[in-house]
Structure formats: structure tokens, C-alpha cells
Design an enzyme around this catalytic site. Structure first.
Site, PDB file in Angstrom:
ATOM      1  N   ASP A 207       1.679   2.969  -2.018  1.00 48.02           N
ATOM      2  CA  ASP A 207       2.092   1.557  -2.696  1.00 48.02           C
ATOM      3  C   ASP A 207       3.151   1.211  -2.049  1.00 48.02           C
ATOM      4  O   ASP A 207       4.226   0.956  -2.621  1.00 48.02           O
ATOM      5  CB  ASP A 207       2.059   1.626  -4.236  1.00 48.02           C
ATOM      6  CG  ASP A 207       2.038   0.361  -4.666  1.00 48.02           C
ATOM      7  OD1 ASP A 207       1.715  -0.575  -4.016  1.00 48.02           O
ATOM      8  OD2 ASP A 207       2.134   0.088  -5.984  1.00 48.02           O
TER       9      ASP A 207
ATOM     10  N   LYS B  91      -6.886  -3.956  -0.440  1.00 45.74           N
ATOM     11  CA  LYS B  91      -5.761  -5.128  -0.861  1.00 45.74           C
ATOM     12  C   LYS B  91      -6.020  -6.412  -0.145  1.00 45.74           C
ATOM     13  O   LYS B  91      -5.622  -6.088   1.049  1.00 45.74           O
ATOM     14  CB  LYS B  91      -4.424  -4.560  -0.768  1.00 45.74           C
ATOM     15  CG  LYS B  91      -4.141  -3.316  -1.817  1.00 45.74           C
ATOM     16  CD  LYS B  91      -2.579  -3.081  -1.724  1.00 45.74           C
ATOM     17  CE  LYS B  91      -2.470  -1.990  -2.987  1.00 45.74           C
ATOM     18  NZ  LYS B  91      -1.168  -1.625  -3.069  1.00 45.74           N
TER      19      LYS B  91
ATOM     20  N   ASP C 274      10.674  -1.379  -4.585  1.00 50.54           N
ATOM     21  CA  ASP C 274       9.640  -1.452  -5.855  1.00 50.54           C
ATOM     22  C   ASP C 274       9.450   0.091  -5.840  1.00 50.54           C
ATOM     23  O   ASP C 274       8.264   0.353  -6.321  1.00 50.54           O
ATOM     24  CB  ASP C 274       8.640  -2.059  -5.581  1.00 50.54           C
ATOM     25  CG  ASP C 274       7.740  -2.396  -6.924  1.00 50.54           C
ATOM     26  OD1 ASP C 274       8.342  -2.384  -7.966  1.00 50.54           O
ATOM     27  OD2 ASP C 274       6.847  -2.485  -6.692  1.00 50.54           O
TER      28      ASP C 274
ATOM     29  N   ALA D  22      -7.186   4.971   2.490  1.00 52.86           N
ATOM     30  CA  ALA D  22      -8.011   5.982   2.222  1.00 52.86           C
ATOM     31  C   ALA D  22      -7.458   6.833   0.992  1.00 52.86           C
ATOM     32  O   ALA D  22      -6.350   6.876   0.659  1.00 52.86           O
ATOM     33  CB  ALA D  22      -8.128   7.051   3.561  1.00 52.86           C
ATOM     34  N   PHE D  23      -8.548   7.081   0.056  1.00 51.42           N
ATOM     35  CA  PHE D  23      -8.256   7.490  -1.158  1.00 51.42           C
ATOM     36  C   PHE D  23      -7.954   9.214  -0.713  1.00 51.42           C
ATOM     37  O   PHE D  23      -8.325   9.735   0.039  1.00 51.42           O
ATOM     38  CB  PHE D  23      -9.493   7.722  -1.993  1.00 51.42           C
ATOM     39  CG  PHE D  23      -9.271   6.568  -3.030  1.00 51.42           C
ATOM     40  CD1 PHE D  23      -9.589   6.915  -4.341  1.00 51.42           C
ATOM     41  CD2 PHE D  23      -9.403   5.147  -2.740  1.00 51.42           C
ATOM     42  CE1 PHE D  23      -9.796   6.155  -5.327  1.00 51.42           C
ATOM     43  CE2 PHE D  23      -9.408   4.217  -3.587  1.00 51.42           C
ATOM     44  CZ  PHE D  23      -9.364   4.666  -4.955  1.00 51.42           C
ATOM     45  N   LEU D  24      -6.932   9.587  -1.613  1.00 54.45           N
ATOM     46  CA  LEU D  24      -6.720  11.162  -1.868  1.00 54.45           C
ATOM     47  C   LEU D  24      -7.642  12.060  -2.463  1.00 54.45           C
ATOM     48  O   LEU D  24      -8.394  11.289  -3.345  1.00 54.45           O
ATOM     49  CB  LEU D  24      -5.364  11.220  -2.317  1.00 54.45           C
ATOM     50  CG  LEU D  24      -4.173  10.624  -1.575  1.00 54.45           C
ATOM     51  CD1 LEU D  24      -2.663  10.862  -2.353  1.00 54.45           C
ATOM     52  CD2 LEU D  24      -3.901  11.243  -0.296  1.00 54.45           C
TER      53      LEU D  24
END
Length: 455
Positions: free
Chosen positions: A426, A233, A406, A338-340
């Protein structure tokens, strides 16, 4: 005349008394604190613990300057004697964080992944990537071919995936997180692409929507040389900028440094439900444009009048240069999360938050007008028979601390059932207004935990 002189004398005596009181009660204590050697206050249990055999003293920050280092750039751990550790390293070395580990894992049902099955899956993924990359190079008639990737079983991202359990995304004392942060910050990128939610839009966005879908927010998936992946991001606004008071929470910018700070706060609170996140300066030309195979992503790069390399999202109402992010001239700051594990290995459940907001300009949800709303929630499965409601309250407290309004959905791993922990994904819209506390975020706590009724 004598009366006038007497008034002047009284005035001088009064001013002298005020000056003496200021010197004695204000300036002199500050001088004493500066001259007095730094020591633990009396009665502080920390002093007694620190005097007993314990962690290495190098974990503490030796100078105030060391405390000002960026949290996302924490150097080697406290075991490096004589090194200048960060404030976070000193915090985790404190006796209060030397608490016993969580209960040991009893069997395969406590771990998210079966190691052998996961490794077989990752080997197939690497082999497929090598085949596709070879075909891509042949189509471009490239003379210099890259050597095939090899899956490294000791890669930090693999160890991170294998360490996920029903207690959290990573063990409390695991060294894998520190290594994973370093690898994401330093590893070369071998590919870049849009995220899956942005691809799902296919560029077809409804400009009349008040709440824009997830894919319009510029974020990219970067893959590294060890085959690990992270969500990038980019920096969209300066660190000191707050969300304007006239902005709705659902049109606010996503802040890269909010993702980084949320990860560290989640770890400090011992939730361990935010994926490891780190900051990085990315060369948008070499590490994104030159390694991406996505022609649409290649087409949105341009050079600004200031000779900076920029790019933007592909959604129609964002396909404008004023919405672009730019390097300086090539380097762009951003966050890497990091991706899960893949959904094929570890399915996740996405559930609407019972305290979801209206996401409209004037409407309100029931919980915003009904103080007894939680009584209804407590009668609905799974909030009536599991720890789910308590986990939502934990999430609300976390969101209150970061100022995140959010949280419309939450995710959890299906393997761990209704009592599994909620994943705090997020968090980029947190820390928007650090000078204001939004108490409505705590509604799950205030409505469900009333005096005499418990939670």
C-alpha cells in the site's frame, strides 16, 4: 568631451570582455560537448567493465527516445537483440546489478510455500469457482455457457507465489516478474469485485471519522483468465498534480502511478518487498461491469453528462457522483498489483508501526516529541533481539524516498519468524509532493542510529 569619449570606450571594452568570457567559459564548452563523440569519462570503471565480455549490448537504450518509455510498459527483456529496451532494462543489465545471487535455499523452511500443497489448494479453488460460476449462469438462464477454467501450472502468478522465499518476494534474476507484469497488463478479466476491507464495511461508515477506513478508497479485485488476481486502483488525479500543502497525509488521494513507481524503486534498491505492479488501461464496461457478479458494484455504474462510463465506492460519504472515477468513455487508467498467496496458505502478521503518526488534526505521538524514543523501542520484544528494528529502518528509508507518511502498519509472513522481511504494501500515498522532503519519515534512522551508539 574627451573624458566622455573615454568613458564610452571603457564601457565598450568592459562589455566586450564580459561577452568574451561568456563565450569562452559557457557557450564554447557546450559546443565542444555537442561536437565531441559520446564516450565514457576517463577513469570510469564502467567503461572498462563494458569493454570486457559481458551482457549483450542491446540491453542499453539505443536512443534518448527509448528512455522516455513508460516504466510500467517495459517490453521484452534485454536478450532481444536490436530491440528498444526501457531504461529499467538497461539498468538491470548494468554490471553493478550483475552481483552474485542471494544464498541458495537450504530447505523447505526457506521457501514460503510447499509446492504440492499449494497446487492442491489452487486446484480446489478453481473447482469451487467453476461450480459457482455454473450456478450463476443457470440462475440467469444463459444459453451460451463458458467452458470450465483449467489451472495452468506454468501460470506466472503461480510461479511468483512459489518463488517467494525468506530473501524476498521474488529472486533477483527471476524472469517470472517480467512475465507476470505482461500477463497482468494483457490477460482478459473474468470477474471483478470489491476488496475484502470494503466488503467488511458493509456500507456502514461513520461520517464523523477524521481518518476514513481502508474500504472507502475505491479499489477493485480483478481476476484474470489464468485465475490470477490483482488489486486495481484507478487513476484519481492527473500525474502532474501534487498534494495541496493544506492537506493532511491521511486525507490525501491514493495515486495509481505511485504504486507503480514504488514497485520499481523497491526493485532497484534490491529490497524486493513490494508485489509486482503494472499500469493498464481497463475497459470499465467490458472488464468490470459485464463480468462482476456483485449487484452492489453493478448498481454504482452510471453514464456522466459527458457520456463517460463512471462508478464510485459504496460507502455513504463516498456514494456521490463527484467522488466517481470515469472512463474516456470506457477506458480508465489504473495500477494492478499482484496478489500475495492466500492467508490460508501463508499467514501474515499485521503489526502497528512503532513510529505510527497521530492521525489527528492536532495531536502528536511520543516519537514526535521525544528524541530518545528509540531507546524505549529497543527494550521491547521483538525489537530487542532480532533484525526487526533494522528492517523498520529500511522501510523508513524507502518511505522517505517515495514520500509516504501513511505507514501505520507493516506486514510480514509468520513462517519466517521475527527476522523475516517486512512487506512494503500500500504505497499509493507516496510521491504526493515531489518538491518537498519530509525528514520526519526518517525518524527511525535518526533516533536509533546515533553517533557512538550504533543502530
Amino acid at each position: 568631451m574627451p573624458a566622455l569619449r573615454r568613458d564610452r570606450l571603457l564601457t565598450l571594452l568592459l562589455l566586450g570582455a564580459l561577452l568574451s568570457a561568456d563565450l569562452y567559459f559557457h557557450l564554447w564548452p557546450q559546443v565542444r560537448r555537442q561536437l565531441r563523440p559520446r564516450e565514457h569519462p576517463r577513469g570510469c570503471p564502467c567503461a572498462r567493465r563494458a569493454a570486457s565480455p559481458g551482457p549483450a549490448p542491446a540491453a542499453a537504450s539505443p536512443a534518448p527516445r527509448a528512455a522516455a518509455r513508460n516504466f510500467s510498459r517495459a517490453g521484452p527483456g534485454p536478450e532481444r537483440r536490436g530491440g528498444r529496451g526501457s531504461k529499467l532494462q538497461a539498468l538491470y543489465a548494468h554490471p553493478l546489478y550483475r552481483v552474485p545471487e542471494e544464498p541458495p535455499l537450504l530447505g523447505p523452511e526457506d521457501s514460503l510455500l510447499a509446492s504440492q500443497e499449494a497446487l492442491r489448494y489452487y486446484r480446489r479453488k478453481v473447482a469451487r469457482w467453476n461450480r459457482r460460476h455454473k450456478m450463476y449462469q443457470e440462475q440467469l438462464n444463459l444459453t451460451s455457457r463458458d467452458s470450465p477454467l483449467q489451472l495452468q501450472l506454468d501460470a506466472s502468478w503461480i510461479q511468483f507465489h512459489l518463488g517467494i522465499s525468506r530473501h524476498g518476494l521474488y529472486p533477483r534474476s527471476s524472469p517470472v516478474v517480467r512475465q507476470l507484469l505482461q500477463d497482468m497488463r494483457r490477460s482478459p478479466t473474468i470477474s471483478a469485485d470489491y476488496s475484502q476491507d470494503e466488503k467488511a464495511l458493509l456500507g456502514a461508515c461513520d461520517c464523523t471519522q477524521i481518518v476514513k477506513p481502508s474500504g472507502v478508497h475505491l479499489k477493485l479485485v480483478l481476476r484474470f483468465s489464468d485465475f490470477g488476481k490483482a488489486m486495481f486502483k484507478p487513476m484519481r488525479q492527473q500525474r502532474h498534480e501534487e498534494t495541496p500543502a493544506d492537506f493532511f497525509y491521511f486525507i490525501d488521494f491514493q495515486r495509481h502511478n505511485a504504486e507503480i513507481a514504488a514497485f520499481h524503486l523497491d526493485r532497484i534498491l534490491d529490497f524486493r518487498r513490494v508485489p509486482p505492479t503494472v499500469g493498464r488501461l481497463v475497459n470499465v464496461t467490458k472488464e468490470i461491469l459485464e463480468v462482476t457478479k456483485n449487484e452492489i458494484l453493478q448498481s454504482v455504474f452510471f453514464v456522466s453528462p459527458a457520456s463517460n462510463v463512471c462508478f464510485f465506492a459504496k460507502c455513504p460519504y463516498m456514494c456521490k457522483t463527484e467522488y466517481a472515477v470515469c472512463g474516456n468513455p470506457h477506458l480508465l487508467e489504473g495500477s494492478l498489483s499482484a496478489f500475495l498467496p492466500s492467508l490460508n496458505l501463508a499467514p501474515r502478521l499485521s503489526v502497528p508501526n512503532p513510529w505510527i503518526r497521530s492521525y489527528s488534526l492536532a495531536g502528536k505521538e511520543e516519537w514526535e516529541v521525544n528524541p530518545l524514543y528509540c531507546d524505549t523501542v529497543k527494550q521491547i520484544y521483538p525489537y530487542n533481539s532480532s533484525r526487526r528494528l533494522l528492517n523498520i529502518i529500511d522501510m523508513a528509508i524507502f518511505d522517505f524516498l517515495i514520500g509516504n507518511m501513511d505507514r501505520h502498519h507493516y506486514e510480514m509472513f509468520t513462517k519466517f519468524g521475527d527476522d523475516g522481511f517486512l512487506i512494503h504494501l500500500d504505497n499509493a500515498r507516496g510521491f504526493g509532493r515531489h518538491s518537498q522532503d519530509e525528514l520526519s519519515i526518517l525518524s527511525p534512522l535518526s533516533q536509533c542510529c546515533r553517533r557512538g551508539s550504533g543502530c
